[in-house]
Design an enzyme around this catalytic site. Sequence first.
Site, PDB file in Angstrom:
ATOM      1  N   LYS A 168     -55.511  11.569 -16.693  1.00 45.06           N
ATOM      2  CA  LYS A 168     -55.619  12.950 -16.209  1.00 45.06           C
ATOM      3  C   LYS A 168     -54.415  13.243 -15.311  1.00 45.06           C
ATOM      4  CE  LYS A 168     -57.518  14.987 -12.715  1.00 45.06           C
ATOM      5  NZ  LYS A 168     -56.436  15.965 -12.447  1.00 45.06           N
ATOM      6  N   GLU A 242     -52.431   3.745  -4.789  1.00 42.49           N
ATOM      7  CA  GLU A 242     -51.248   3.937  -3.954  1.00 42.49           C
ATOM      8  C   GLU A 242     -51.427   5.291  -3.292  1.00 42.49           C
ATOM      9  OE1 GLU A 242     -47.509   4.272  -6.033  1.00 42.49           O
ATOM     10  OE2 GLU A 242     -46.757   5.159  -4.201  1.00 42.49           O
ATOM     11  N   CYS A 276     -44.185   9.651  -2.045  1.00 40.69           N
ATOM     12  CA  CYS A 276     -44.955   8.877  -1.065  1.00 40.69           C
ATOM     13  C   CYS A 276     -44.059   7.934  -0.282  1.00 40.69           C
ATOM     14  CB  CYS A 276     -46.051   8.108  -1.776  1.00 40.69           C
ATOM     15  SG  CYS A 276     -45.397   7.187  -3.166  1.00 40.69           S
ATOM     16  N   GLU A 368     -49.654  12.793   7.248  1.00 38.36           N
ATOM     17  CA  GLU A 368     -48.661  12.929   6.185  1.00 38.36           C
ATOM     18  C   GLU A 368     -48.436  14.410   5.892  1.00 38.36           C
ATOM     19  OE1 GLU A 368     -47.739  10.798   2.004  1.00 38.36           O
ATOM     20  OE2 GLU A 368     -49.681  11.775   2.100  1.00 38.36           O
TER      21      GLU A 368
HETATM   22  O1  6OD Z   1     -41.381   3.699  -8.071  1.00 36.30           O
HETATM   23  C1  6OD Z   1     -42.572   3.556  -8.320  1.00 36.30           C
HETATM   24  O2  6OD Z   1     -42.995   2.748  -9.140  1.00 36.30           O
HETATM   25  C2  6OD Z   1     -43.560   4.352  -7.609  1.00 36.30           C
HETATM   26  N1  6OD Z   1     -44.845   4.008  -7.822  1.00 36.30           N
HETATM   27  C3  6OD Z   1     -43.194   5.386  -6.828  1.00 36.30           C
HETATM   28  C4  6OD Z   1     -44.129   6.150  -6.125  1.00 36.30           C
HETATM   29  C5  6OD Z   1     -43.802   7.291  -5.529  1.00 36.30           C
HETATM   30  C6  6OD Z   1     -44.800   8.079  -4.886  1.00 36.30           C
HETATM   31  O3  6OD Z   1     -44.668   9.232  -4.670  1.00 36.30           O
END
Ligand code: 6OD
Length: 469
Positions: A168, A242, A276, A368
């Site tokens: 999704k 994450e 992030c 954040e």
């Molecule tokens: O580079 C990556 O694999 C990753 N998971 C980046 C995440 C960014 C978040 O906004």
Amino acid sequence: MLTHFIGGTRVPGGSAFPVRDPVTGAEIDQVYDADPEVVDRAVRAAREAAPGWAALPVGERAGWLRRLADGIEARFDDLVAAEAADTGMPLEAAGTLDLPRSVLNFRTFAEIAAQRPDEAFHLPGALSYTVRRPLGVVAVIVPWNLPFLLMTWKLAPALVAGNTVVVKPSEHTPCSAALFTEICEEVELPPGVVNVIFGSGPAGRLLVEHPSVDGVTFTGSTRTGQTIMGAVADRVKPVSFELGGKNAGVVFADCDLGRAIDGTVRSVFANGGQACLCTERLYVERSIFEEFCAVLAGRAQIVEPQPMISAEHRERVLSYYALARSEGAKVLTGGGVPSFGDERDGGYFVEPTVVSGLSEWSRFNREEIFGPVCHVAPFTTENQAVDLANSSEFGLAATVWTSNLDRAHRVAQRLEAGLVWVNTWCLRDLRAPFGGAKLSGTGREGGTRSLDFYSQPTTITIKLEQPDP
Ligand code: 6OD
């Protein structure tokens, strides 16, 4: 109109809502918001395809990943255009970051999985070994900030580990995922292995709660992660999250100032601060504090602004600009909405902003923001720098800028973050563990860690009888 992709066919269903171009605010497409029937149908399609997909040798699944990577390369320009239209990121960024990384995601996990040995443990008179089984059906919930990169970062290891998936994408950024479903058709991926449903929060909730979903992988806000965790608790589904960040950058006076400034500008303002991994709190050694602030503020003024993803998100970022003022911050640059005198005035831009003067306990420095903004504060000693950087409930990423090798290791090892970059930012090795500490997430993906999440080992132990002497 973008339709869901279920069991290899296009399925309408649910109410329709508009997709907007963040650069102008104009409607660029319409998409369905999956209703319970659509969600159920997608999960059932994934469940039906699961045994056949899991039964393939891993080398064959790796072959499918390589075909998907080839398919992405063949539609590269279309995907770049879709990603840029959805997110408002420049075509150049989509073409040099998002899309190449997506191809690499598929190729890297194909390689890693195909070469991964199982484990064996020898005892006198006994042998234990592991076989890994996929989770089954995995829900892949993708955010809007780097949609294609993050979708494929999860999809590739989930698939190669033998799972079927229901993806999704965010309701704000469905276009690149919709194009990806065409690639699944073009390479003739078996129906039901990848299913894509479009929709907003309620559709995501139905998906993760569905009894036939066996695991959830999610990148997004801590609040949504907490909601998902609650929603799957009764079935104890594995989750990989994450989540948010309030990432610190620590700049020592002994750094290469030019490199530190360039890296910091990137780490604060890349993707409009909507990543992030972006830095929102900067701690700069007092002897270079004034100079650093002046140069950073100057550079912020020449950063090419990138729009926020939506009108609501722009309001949210602007509310933090107002909060900074009400908490007594000094605004070094920015703090408002840029005016272009063209169609971009209908879009969702905010000014790149640098502020200082707030305590680490201010709301501005604790929450954040996810926009092109940072707070800069001075520090005096190394210990103080570490304490300030760690004074956050989040712990995703941190950066350290120093030329002192001992200090680099010392500080990096004391920072409470899943990822620490020294004299660089966002340099990624896809084999390395990736994820956050504290409120920034649970679990690690990357390399074999991803395969560990998307599959579970069964340990088989055999007693070896010794023949009588
Ligand atoms: O580079 C990556 O694999 C990753 N998971 C980046 C995440 C960014 C978040 O906004």
